[in-house]
Scaffold this motif. Sequence first.
Motif, PDB file in Angstrom:
ATOM      1  N   GLU A  83       0.717   3.954  -2.858  1.00 50.87           N
ATOM      2  CA  GLU A  83       0.264   5.316  -2.522  1.00 50.87           C
ATOM      3  C   GLU A  83       1.332   6.362  -2.841  1.00 50.87           C
TER       4      GLU A  83
ATOM      5  N   ASN B 167      -6.817   0.646  -5.496  1.00 51.72           N
ATOM      6  CA  ASN B 167      -6.332   2.008  -5.785  1.00 51.72           C
ATOM      7  C   ASN B 167      -6.598   2.421  -7.232  1.00 51.72           C
TER       8      ASN B 167
ATOM      9  N   LYS C 199       0.847  -1.215   0.000  1.00 51.31           N
ATOM     10  CA  LYS C 199       0.000   0.000   0.000  1.00 51.31           C
ATOM     11  C   LYS C 199       0.868   1.246   0.000  1.00 51.31           C
ATOM     12  N   TYR C 200       1.861   1.226   0.855  1.00 46.19           N
ATOM     13  CA  TYR C 200       2.747   2.388   0.999  1.00 46.19           C
ATOM     14  C   TYR C 200       3.453   2.681  -0.325  1.00 46.19           C
TER      15      TYR C 200
END
Length: 432
Positions: A123, A147, A119-120
Amino acid sequence: MYNSSNISINEQGHLVFAGQDTVELAKQYGTPAYIMDEERIRERCRIYRSAMEEHFGEGSIPLFASKALSVKRIYEIMAEEGMGIDIVSSGELYTALKAGFDLSKAYFHGNNKTDFDIKYGIENGIGHFVCDNADELRAINEIAGANRIKQHILLRITPGIDPHTLAAINTGKVDSKFGAAIETGQADELVALALSLENIALDGYHCHIGSQIFEYEPFVDAATIMLTFMRDMKVKYGFEAQIMNLGGGMGVKYVNSDPEINYASNIAGIATLCKKICRDLGLNQPKFLLEPGRSIVADSGITLYTVGGVKEIPGFKNYVSIDGGMPDNPRYALYQSRYDAVVANKASLPADYECTLAGRCCESGDLIGEGMMLCKPVRGDTVAVFVTGAYNYAMASHYNRIPKAPIVMVNKNGSYIAVKRETFEDLCKNEI
Ligand code: LLP
């Protein structure tokens, strides 16, 4: 004494590193301290960049394997030098981000990326994940979908090469914890899975065969296997890879008896053969990437220490104790890595005293080296250990509650602190 073009001795008999008197640096910044030659780091980046562009062609770039040294200043230098980066954790990603590094040029590695990592990365616009296995691939697909993006990836493939034996010998490397092996058919399955997933854009393949490789032939052996695999996947699935990442691992001269490496001619040798293999296999030439870590920063660094005392055990050995050791350089304790050292304030005197250079930790294995030849030092002398720029600060610990040493950059204009020395308060800052 270790010899390199950035090392000399001045009229006072002091060791000079990258144009700076190391005895003065030790006075100014205290010890232990990592000292790094900024120009040497930049020079290495340029050698890799221009050799790759010249011999592999446009778009083929080096990625600095930042596990070798992950601090903000290094990522700034990498950005200025037009390098890509290889990162292996969200912590490295965060540090690169803090340095303003463009993460579209970052490749996120590792054999166990957590959901948080994925995710990091997504993002923050990570360019590529180097995907290790099927579980991870599905997780990336899912998180990319959430996303609403298509995530670019490479697949980590195990070519089954052992670079430390005769070239092209297949070994048990299939059992590596990293990646999917060609030999077992798992690499093929991973390609099929990647191609079937909606939110995944498969761009190519990655392999890494090891470290401290002095010849270019093992890279060519790996490339031959990888390009043949690329051809097989083209035939089987109609998928032709755009990127071939051959990993890091070019050797470094740690001690004088190690060979000197000409990185540009190694790259030229690998590229010439890779291009030929592509032609022979009827492949369009992919972009090639390399991931040098130690060959960018290792010999850009030295560590300065202060001698605390000399202990002679008659009939056995002599110990020279220094004010650092395994907390700042665990590589002898871990790998029996060899280092050269010199008494920096007596650099022009004969190094005729055989000794064990011992760290200050309460542990017998805390050594920087055995059988080392120094000019016999006394308490208060400065010792310099060479080629400590890679995997030293990166692997430093707080063992025995010793604050981490600073990183001081030197260049032709002088010196500056890139990373401060830790304080005692830093040691306790997370304790409630
Ligand atoms: N790429 C990948 C995927 C790697 O795993 C590594 C190193 C590199 C690139 C960079 O390799 P280099 O060019 O630095 O040899 N702590 C050990 C080194 C472990 C390296 C692991 N991977 C040491 O102190 O020697």
